[in-house]
Design a protein around this motif. Structure first.
Motif, PDB file in Angstrom:
ATOM      1  N   ARG A 135       0.832  -1.197   0.000  1.00  0.00           N
ATOM      2  CA  ARG A 135       0.000   0.000   0.000  1.00  0.00           C
ATOM      3  C   ARG A 135       0.863   1.242   0.000  1.00  0.00           C
ATOM      4  O   ARG A 135       1.961   1.247   0.534  1.00  0.00           O
ATOM      5  N   GLY A 136       0.347   2.295  -0.572  1.00  0.00           N
ATOM      6  CA  GLY A 136       1.101   3.535  -0.590  1.00  0.00           C
ATOM      7  C   GLY A 136       2.015   3.623  -1.789  1.00  0.00           C
ATOM      8  O   GLY A 136       2.654   4.623  -2.010  1.00  0.00           O
ATOM      9  N   HIS A 181      -2.566  13.147   4.037  1.00  0.00           N
ATOM     10  CA  HIS A 181      -2.274  11.811   4.558  1.00  0.00           C
ATOM     11  C   HIS A 181      -3.364  10.822   4.185  1.00  0.00           C
ATOM     12  O   HIS A 181      -3.088   9.655   3.916  1.00  0.00           O
ATOM     13  N   VAL A 182      -4.613  11.297   4.183  1.00  0.00           N
ATOM     14  CA  VAL A 182      -5.712  10.423   3.767  1.00  0.00           C
ATOM     15  C   VAL A 182      -5.480   9.969   2.325  1.00  0.00           C
ATOM     16  O   VAL A 182      -5.599   8.784   1.991  1.00  0.00           O
ATOM     17  N   ARG A 196      -2.638   9.783   0.703  1.00  0.00           N
ATOM     18  CA  ARG A 196      -1.505   8.858   0.642  1.00  0.00           C
ATOM     19  C   ARG A 196      -1.939   7.445   1.006  1.00  0.00           C
ATOM     20  O   ARG A 196      -1.497   6.485   0.405  1.00  0.00           O
ATOM     21  N   ARG A 197      -2.815   7.351   2.014  1.00  0.00           N
ATOM     22  CA  ARG A 197      -3.260   6.033   2.440  1.00  0.00           C
ATOM     23  C   ARG A 197      -4.038   5.317   1.344  1.00  0.00           C
ATOM     24  O   ARG A 197      -3.882   4.116   1.159  1.00  0.00           O
ATOM     25  N   SER A 254       1.664   7.706  -2.617  1.00  0.00           N
ATOM     26  CA  SER A 254       2.267   8.961  -2.188  1.00  0.00           C
ATOM     27  C   SER A 254       2.872   9.762  -3.341  1.00  0.00           C
ATOM     28  O   SER A 254       3.728  10.596  -3.133  1.00  0.00           O
ATOM     29  N   LEU A 291      -1.631   9.451  13.533  1.00  0.00           N
ATOM     30  CA  LEU A 291      -0.482   9.574  12.635  1.00  0.00           C
ATOM     31  C   LEU A 291       0.827   9.494  13.415  1.00  0.00           C
ATOM     32  O   LEU A 291       1.797   8.887  12.988  1.00  0.00           O
ATOM     33  N   ARG A 314       1.076   5.698  15.103  1.00  0.00           N
ATOM     34  CA  ARG A 314       0.902   4.460  14.359  1.00  0.00           C
ATOM     35  C   ARG A 314       2.265   3.944  13.917  1.00  0.00           C
ATOM     36  O   ARG A 314       3.252   4.658  13.876  1.00  0.00           O
ATOM     37  N   SER A 373       3.692   3.206   3.975  1.00  0.00           N
ATOM     38  CA  SER A 373       2.674   3.668   3.051  1.00  0.00           C
ATOM     39  C   SER A 373       2.565   5.180   2.992  1.00  0.00           C
ATOM     40  O   SER A 373       2.130   5.725   2.012  1.00  0.00           O
ATOM     41  N   THR A 374       2.969   5.857   4.036  1.00  0.00           N
ATOM     42  CA  THR A 374       2.952   7.316   3.928  1.00  0.00           C
ATOM     43  C   THR A 374       4.327   7.847   4.271  1.00  0.00           C
ATOM     44  O   THR A 374       5.254   7.115   4.521  1.00  0.00           O
TER      45      THR A 374
END
Lengths: 367, 433
Positions: free
Chosen positions: A13-14, A296-297, A299-300, A304, A354, A357, A362-363
């Motif tokens: 992901r990302g 950030h949303v 990117r998820r 990115s 953020l 975590r 991914s970000t």
């Protein structure tokens, strides 16, 4: 040579670009804009609202009497149309435009500073804007024209602060760290000036507080138009810098060796982000967390790549602010709370998430 | 006759200062197309600064830097990127990206405003990934690959940049030995296949000698040596520039010179030296006269060096058994220039010199001549000769030299105990760490 092997499955992901996410976000935002006028401080039945909207959008061709069957106020159907179309929809459009401006500015600044915690108010823009607004309030400048003068002063204050950072960025010592520190120092200084100002005019502080909380109330299409114009132009220009921002993530020197004039691009991006933010906040006051959270949303959910992150952050930011407006009306029917309170309620936990975590891939990496 | 564009990189009188410090001092350098150049020198010698000047990252205070005949600072940033690619020592990307996208960043300077990458660009990127052995990892994230893979991805990016000149700044310093070899082998192959000019800062001299056509040595911002590796690498250079005493050997298969570093010269020419033991003390002897001193010194914790000695000399056997560095000449031959140079390096590295009572003939007289050169710079201990024993076979020249040493301040000692006492009394041993 047949070198067309696809990207292997199981890509984390990302990674990769998922441009279709932009289409999805745009569609969702469109639906939100269309249905949000149902909610408001005055009770109007949903089907009436939708009929009025379709009537207005079609230029009167559909639903020649959109108010049929509804409880019409004293001003008649025109009064209802005014509530739905002029008051609610202009308020909704402003939420979308301001949110979009904050979102794209936030994404840009996170990229320029290579810092996931950067947001549009990092450069002291909020303090500058607040000071500008406070000057109008405290010195009672043009009381009758405050609807336009206050945003104007706020804009000038915000952009003036941004200009100081720009001058620093253009100098030989304009490293990212210098800029961040300049912004922090400037914020503190301007806050001190503001406190001093309010000390001598306690009556103004309530109004300034209201501005600081951010609100979408008491607006009209003129203000929308100005905000919309500035944000659209500056935001569109910003969105064209996705590739340069991608390269800047490798560090200014590497970016330059690949053909990006790092310093020049950085100054341009800061200028555009400052203008966008200033235009956005001039009419609404300070609205926190939208600019921080929206990129950030994206990117998820979409990777990115800044070519996606920037327009995506605009769409998510617009949706975020719109959702905040709607939720506040659902939670507290009949009143429109300062919207900044709501975004902070929603944004602060996300911010903490953020921070704490897992440092996944991914970000953006840790600062 | 070479035209200007046959020269990939040309520096003329380049001087760069950072405040008080002169990082580059009047550097001239010309790198013809297709050459593979290793830029080497101790830390702080100006390697990175030279590369940064070549990339147009900094403006020299004096002099000019040209890329294929054009002043680098007169070119636009994009034009520079089309002429020269850069592989930094380390890159810390802040956002994750697939390796394929990471490599595609190299196409930036070739794309127009808002122009997206085409299938051709993607194919080029995949070919570049294959060239560095990363084709299967094209979809992996740059933040999840190993350091060696990241460096190779950056190399692939430099390849798709299609710049005829590639500058590398210590590209292997964060890699283990296997990945160093792998990386530099790929660089050399790609340079050969594509005719790309390569200039790479490399502080590992052995890697530099093995992979380059030419070695340029910088020391304190000056170019102090330049040429093919076999000409440039010498023990003398190591001692002078790096302050290291080393053995120069030759790879029997490739013929490339390589160095076995031994210990530090005192004091190191650049920066403070640290020592893990005492010494080194150099013993000049022969015919068994030096052996007792070598043994006693070694036992007392000094590192020892010896020479110049002839092959088959019993002192040589002792020295080698103690692991001492030596300067060795073939039997009966006079000490030649090469051996003399090595002797000089050993002597310069020594913290003290012991002259054993060795028989002196014309063939080993240079030993004393070389010791005399260091008079006043290093403590010299002259072992007292027993009277009545013939030792000077040079018609008085050796005796004259010894007198000269004595008059110049060399201390006369008798036996091994006095040598140790003299060494302990003199603070000749640098502070051990």
């Amino acid at each position: 040579m047949g070198v067309t092997s696809a990207i292997p499955p199981g890509t984390p992901r990302g990674l990769g670009r998922r441009p279709w996410v932009l289409g999805l976000l745009l569609a969702l935002l469109g639906l939100g804009v269309f249905f949000s006028p149902i909610l408001g401080t005055v009770s109007v039945s949903p089907d009436t609202v939708l009929r009025i909207l379709l009537h207005q959008v079609s230029g009167g061709a559909l639903f020649s009497d959109p108010c049929a069957g509804a409880s019409v106020p004293a001003s008649g159907c025109a009064g209802l149309i005014e509530i739905v179309w002029d008051a609610r929809l202009s308020e909704i459009m402003l939420a979308v435009v301001v949110g979009a401006g904050l979102g794209i500015s936030g994404g840009t600044l996170q990229g320029v500073f290579r810092n996931p915690l950067a947001d549009p108010f990092l450069l002291g823009i909020s303090s500058g804007g607040t000071l500008g607004a406070a000057v109008v309030v405290v010195f009672r400048i043009g009381v009758s024209e405050q609807n336009l003068l206050l945003p104007l002063f706020a804009f000038v204050g915000a952009i003036g602060t941004g200009a100081v950072i720009l001058v620093a960025a253009r100098s030989r010592f304009g490293s990212v760290e210098t800029l961040l520190l300049t912004g922090v120092a400037l914020s503190s200084f301007l806050s001190a000036v503001l406190s001093l100002l309010l000390l001598y005019s306690p009556s103004g502080s309530l109004q300034v507080d209201f501005w600081l909380l951010g609100n979408l109330g008491s607006l009209d299409w003129t203000q929308d138009g100005i905000a919309f114009g500035v944000v659209l132009v500056a935001g569109t220009l910003l969105a064209t810098y996705g590739r340069e921002l991608n390269l800047l993530q490798l560090g200014p020197d590497v970016a330059q060796s690949l053909g990006v004039d790092s310093r020049k691009v950085r100054v341009r991006l800061l200028l555009l982000a400052s203008v966008t933010t200033a235009a956005a906040v001039a009419f609404t006051g300070i609205i926190g967390f939208v600019g921080l959270v929206s990129p950030h949303v994206v990117r998820r959910i979409a990777g990115s790549d800044y070519r996606i992150v920037l327009p995506g952050a605009a769409l998510v930011g617009g949706g975020f602010l719109l959702a905040a407006r709607d939720l506040s009306l659902v939670a507290f029917p009949g009143t429109l709370l300062p919207i900044g309170i709501f975004t902070s309620f929603a944004g602060a936990p996300f911010f903490a998430y953020l921070l704490f975590r897992r440092r996944g891939a991914s970000t953006m990496g840790a600062p | 006759m070479t035209g200007p564009s046959d020269v990939a990189l040309r520096l003329r009188g380049v001087t760069v200062r950072f405040g008080e410090r002169t990082a580059l001092h009047d550097i001239d350098l010309e790198v013809p197309r297709g050459q593979l150049v290793a830029l080497t020198g101790p830390n702080g010698s100006g390697k990175t600064t030279l590369l940064r000047a070549a990339l147009g990252f900094l403006a020299p205070e004096a002099g000019s830097v040209e890329l294929f005949g054009n002043e680098v600072l007169s070119l636009s940033v994009a034009e520079r990127a089309r002429r020269v690619a850069w592989v930094p020592q380390e890159e810390n990307p802040r956002e994750d990206a697939q390796l394929l996208d990471y490599v595609l960043y190299g196409r930036y300077a070739h794309l127009g405003w808002l122009q997206g990458e085409t299938t051709r660009d993607r194919d080029a990127a995949l070919r570049a990934l294959r060239a560095v052995g990363l084709e299967e990892r094209a979809g992996d994230g740059i933040l999840s690959v190993s350091g060696g893979e990241k460096q190779r991805a950056i190399l692939a990016r430099a390849l798709v940049q299609e710049a005829p000149l590639v500058l590398l700044d210590e590209p292997t310093s964060h890699l283990d030995i296997a990945h160093q070899l792998d990386f530099l082998t790929r660089v050399r192959e790609l340079s050969r296949e594509r005719g790309v000019t390569v200039v790479s800062a490399l502080h590992d001299l052995n890697l530099a000698a093995r992979f380059s056509d030419r070695i340029v040595v910088l020391s304190r911002g000056r170019r102090v040596a330049d040429g093919v590796p076999s000409d440039v690498l010498s023990e003398e250079l190591l001692a002078r520039v790096w302050g290291v005493v080393a053995d120069l050997r030759r790879d029997p298969r490739t013929g490339a010179p390589y160095l076995l570093p031994h210990h530090l010269v005192h004091p190191a020419p650049s920066g403070p030296a640290t020592f893990l033991g005492k010494g080194p003390v150099h013993v000049v002897g022969g015919g068994g006269s030096g052996a007792p001193y070598l043994r006693v010194l070694s036992e007392a914790g000094y590192r020892v060096t010896a020479g110049a000695l002839h092959l088959l000399d019993s002192d040589l056997e002792t020295a080698e058994s103690l692991g001492a560095l030596t300067a060795v000449e073939v039997p009966f031959a006079p000490i030649g220039d090469e051996v003399r140079e090595r002797l000089r390096a050993l002597l310069e590295a020594a913290t003290a010199i012991v002259v054993a009572p060795f028989p002196v003939g014309p063939s080993n007289l240079p030993n004393l001549e070389e010791v005399r050169r260091l008079l006043g710079r290093v403590p010299i201990l002259l072992v007292h000769r027993t009277a009545g024993q013939e030792w000077d076979f040079t018609g008085g020249r050796a005796r004259a030299l010894e007198n000269e040493l004595r008059d110049g301040g060399a201390q006369t000692v008798t036996g091994t105990t006095q040598v140790l006492a003299a060494l302990a009394a003199r603070p000749v041993v640098p502070v051990a760490q």
